[in-house]
Design a protein around this motif. Structure first.
Motif, short mmCIF file in Angstrom:
data_model
loop_
_atom_site.label_atom_id
_atom_site.label_comp_id
_atom_site.label_asym_id
_atom_site.label_seq_id
_atom_site.Cartn_x
_atom_site.Cartn_y
_atom_site.Cartn_z
N SER A 292 0.84 -1.19 0.00
CA SER A 292 0.00 0.00 0.00
C SER A 292 0.87 1.24 0.00
O SER A 292 1.88 1.29 0.71
N ALA B 131 0.13 3.78 1.48
CA ALA B 131 0.00 4.31 2.84
C ALA B 131 0.97 3.65 3.80
O ALA B 131 1.13 4.12 4.93
N MET C 71 -4.00 -4.02 -3.91
CA MET C 71 -3.06 -3.95 -2.79
C MET C 71 -2.04 -5.10 -2.83
O MET C 71 -1.59 -5.59 -1.81
N HIS D 112 -10.15 -1.65 -0.15
CA HIS D 112 -9.90 -1.12 1.18
C HIS D 112 -10.23 0.37 1.21
O HIS D 112 -10.87 0.91 0.30
N HIS E 249 -5.35 3.71 0.65
CA HIS E 249 -4.46 2.64 0.21
C HIS E 249 -4.31 2.57 -1.30
O HIS E 249 -3.72 1.62 -1.82
N TYR E 250 -4.82 3.58 -2.02
CA TYR E 250 -4.76 3.58 -3.48
C TYR E 250 -4.34 4.95 -3.99
O TYR E 250 -4.63 5.97 -3.36
#
Length: 301
Positions: free
Chosen positions: A30, A32, A67, A92, A96-97
């Motif tokens: 990810s 993030a 992911m 998610h 996360h993208y």
């Protein structure tokens, strides 16, 4: 139509699943979580082998679309380790993208999920979605709606990341109340992070499966309350709705790196559950409940 569990090697009968880690990750990445990707196939195989050596027979990878689930590599890992692997589609939280990645699929999420659930060579066996912290933002509501549409088209169960274990009832209200998903097709994850016995009981009374996961994570201050939460649910008549998973999301947490990883479920948690809560509950949590939670009458849209 016979109920089946969809693994990366094909559909199996529920009784074939065996002892199950109901929420984990072999691969995940990810933006993030920079520098923390699980992307080593050799380490993933080692983790599966260690789990299998203790009697583990199935792992559910909750890594959704976009992911880094590396679904194409899961069949070989399943064959080599002898462990059934159930993979996920879904989406998610937006963080996360990359924004352009989200933009490409925003208006076709249900179609994306359905395709990954039904198209060979590797079919997903569940849909993974996520709530927000103590509520549901616009992204979460859009993804939940798409997941419900995909569920109605295929029968697939829906697993939910609850941020810090919160908003369980909000999720059920949207999935089940608004979109008509049967509660027993919903798996609520990370409930040990929000150890509110009343919320747990209400979610169980609604009919959902309750997933307690994350003993591989060192920062969970509520892990010591896990057995008390399981005992309370069991005493209230909900032993048949409890699932457990390790939720390994960092390389350092794997057993091959001296972390607890997947094996701890069977080397650490299972003996404690058997000793303190009884072997019947342990059998339900690790074998019987996952088989019921994941087995559905699959439909081809």
């Amino acid at each position: 139509m016979t109920a089946a569990i969809r693994t990366v090697l094909g559909d199996i009968r529920p009784e074939e699943l065996g002892v199950c880690d109901a929420h984990d990750h072999l691969f995940i990445s990810s933006p993030a979580l920079p520098g923390r990707a699980l992307d080593d196939a050799v380490a993933a195989r080692s983790e599966l082998d260690a789990f299998a050596a203790l009697g583990g027979r199935a792992v559910v990878q909750w890594t959704p679309w976009g992911m880094g689930p590396r679904a194409g590599e899961l069949p070989a890992l399943s064959r080599q380790s002898g462990v059934h692997i159930v993979s996920a589609t879904g989406m998610h939280q937006a963080r996360h993208y990359e924004p352009d990645e989200l933009g490409r699929v925003r208006d076709s999420l249900a179609e994306l999920f359905i395709r990954e659930l039904t198209s060979p060579p590797v079919k997903a066996g569940m849909i993974k979605v996520a709530g927000a912290y103590h509520g549901l933002d616009g992204h979460a509501r859009r993804v939940l709606a798409a997941a419900a549409e995909a569920h109605h088209a295929t029968g697939a169960p829906i697993g939910v990341h609850l941020e810090a274990g919160s908003a369980a009832l909000d999720v059920l209200d949207v999935l089940c109340g608004t979109h008509g998903v049967a509660p027993h097709r919903v798996l609520l994850g990370h409930l040990q992070r929000f150890p509110d016995a009343s919320i747990h009981r209400q979610a169980a009374e609604a009919g959902a499966f309750l997933v307690f996961d994350g003993p591989s994570r060192a920062h969970h201050a509520t892990d010591w309350l896990l057995l008390g939460s399981l005992a309370a649910l069991s005493d209230a008549g909900h032993a048949h709705q409890i699932l457990l998973g390790a939720d390994t999301v960092t390389a350092a947490a794997r057993s091959s790196a001296d972390g607890p990883g997947m094996p701890f479920l069977l080397s650490g948690l299972r003996p404690r559950i058997e000793r303190e809560l009884g072997p019947e509950l342990a059998s339900a949590v690790f074998t019987e409940n996952p088989a019921r939670a994941l087995a559905v009458q699959w439909r081809q849209p």
